[in-house]
Design an enzyme around this catalytic site. Structure first.
Site, PDB file in Angstrom:
ATOM      1  CB  SER A   1      -0.937   0.003   1.220  1.00  0.00           C
ATOM      2  OG  SER A   1      -0.214  -0.229   2.414  1.00  0.00           O
TER       3      SER A   1
ATOM      4  CG  ASP B   1       2.640  -6.624   1.236  1.00  0.00           C
ATOM      5  OD1 ASP B   1       2.286  -7.778   1.556  1.00  0.00           O
ATOM      6  OD2 ASP B   1       1.883  -5.642   1.293  1.00  0.00           O
TER       7      ASP B   1
ATOM      8  CE  LYS C   1       0.131  -8.175   3.686  1.00  0.00           C
ATOM      9  NZ  LYS C   1      -0.351  -8.078   2.300  1.00  0.00           N
TER      10      LYS C   1
ATOM     11  CD  GLU D   1      -7.457  -5.651   1.503  1.00  0.00           C
ATOM     12  OE1 GLU D   1      -6.317  -6.147   1.474  1.00  0.00           O
ATOM     13  OE2 GLU D   1      -7.722  -4.513   1.065  1.00  0.00           O
TER      14      GLU D   1
HETATM   15  O1  KIV Z   1      -0.343  -3.411   1.662  1.00  0.00           O
HETATM   16  C1  KIV Z   1      -1.096  -3.354   2.655  1.00  0.00           C
HETATM   17  O2  KIV Z   1      -1.208  -2.340   3.335  1.00  0.00           O
HETATM   18  C2  KIV Z   1      -1.845  -4.551   2.986  1.00  0.00           C
HETATM   19  C3  KIV Z   1      -2.856  -4.440   4.081  1.00  0.00           C
HETATM   20  C4  KIV Z   1      -4.072  -3.786   3.542  1.00  0.00           C
HETATM   21  C5  KIV Z   1      -3.160  -5.744   4.686  1.00  0.00           C
HETATM   22  O3  KIV Z   1      -1.676  -5.557   2.393  1.00  0.00           O
END
Ligand code: KIV
Length: 301
Positions: free
Chosen positions: A82, A120, A150, A218
């Site tokens: 994000s 991520d 993640k 989500e």
């Molecule tokens: O990238 C992000 O902020 C996310 C969250 C919304 C879980 O994956």
């Protein structure tokens, strides 16, 4: 090879934070409000599920903001892709690169002492297969010093998760709405209807079986998220998934009121930083123009 002391040395300072846990019994081990000041690990996350403890997670994209969240006692910080929308000025998460993710993850690790940092895997850095996923995740662990990664996808990401976990890299999975697939699925509630709900349950079990230590859900109906949370032995982390998940995550710019325009309905805004900052910046600009700043106090002689 970059050496990252923050990644290798457990934190040595920190304070017990204000409570908030709902479980009963020994609260000294609580992820939020507990006494431990060392860096949190995935084993602590697993133990929290066994204790029936709820915990908060936030995104972070830079060292200074991350240090605020760390000092406030947030046990898990996600360097989310994000960052594409919230930090780098892209329209979606899709353009975020592994280089950008590595650089900002390293900053978040440097700014924190206690929080577990999860980064991520950006779009395009793991979809080719398990080997590509391992190569990308290895960069985040070695160069940025994160404690876990993640990635998005349920059954379709099973092999990637399995190889990372076998290789010693903890994985948080992410199912339901997966924003990296926005071009295919849009931003719509997932898991509505019998068939979609059954698929979501299969996805949840698949990532758990592959070895994920936690699963983000989500934009999933609250009842379905509650069922997934009951069925899984690893914790669920909800965003737009109702109150029954083991943990909650929000994008920090949304919950502190910095994001311009509309935020999703499931977000609760705990501050209005955009107004606070605008007012302060205008105060400064007005005083520069009027001659009210700097004064003698702000000058050197
Ligand atoms: O990238 C992000 O902020 C996310 C969250 C919304 C879980 O994956």
């Amino acid at each position: 090879m970059t050496q990252n002391p923050a990644a290798q040395t457990p934190a040595v300072t920190g304070a017990a934070h204000g409570g908030g846990t709902q479980h009963t019994g020994d609260t000294s081990k609580a992820l939020y409000g507990g006494k431990s000041s060392r860096r949190i690990t995935v084993r602590d996350i697993t133990a929290a599920k066994e204790r029936g403890e709820k915990w908060p997670m936030l995104t972070a994209y830079d060292a200074m903001t991350a240090s605020v969240f760390d000092e406030a006692g947030i046990p898990v910080l996600l360097v989310g892709d994000s960052m594409g929308n919230c930090h780098l000025g892209y329209d979606t998460t899709v353009p975020v690169t592994l280089d950008e993710m590595t650089m900002l993850s390293a900053a978040v690790v440097r700014g924190t002492r206690r929080s577990l940092i999860v980064a991520d895997l950006p779009f395009g850095s793991y979809q080719e297969g398990a080997t590509q996923a391992l190569r990308s995740a290895t960069r985040l662990v070695k160069e940025a010093g994160v404690g876990a990664v993640k990635l998005e996808g349920g059954e379709r990401s099973h092999r990637q998760i399995q190889l990372l976990v076998e290789s010693g890299i903890p994985v948080m999975a992410h199912i339901g709405l997966t924003p990296q697939s926005v071009n295919a699925m849009g931003y719509r509630v997932q898991g509505r209807g019998e068939e979609a709900a059954a698929q979501l349950l299969r996805d949840a079990k698949s990532v758990q079986d592959a070895g994920a230590f936690a699963v983000v859900l989500e934009l999933v109906p609250a009842e379905l998220a509650a069922e997934v949370t009951r069925v899984l032995h690893v914790p669920t982390v909800g965003i737009g998934a109702g109150p029954e998940t083991d943990a909650q995550v929000l994008v920090w710019t949304d919950m502190l009121g910095l994001t311009p325009g509309r935020v999703p309905r499931f977000v609760k805004q705990y501050a209005d930083l955009r107004s606070v900052m605008t007012q302060a910046v205008r105060g400064y600009a007005d005083e520069v123009v009027s001659g009210g700043f700097p004064t003698a106090d702000n000058s050197v002689h």
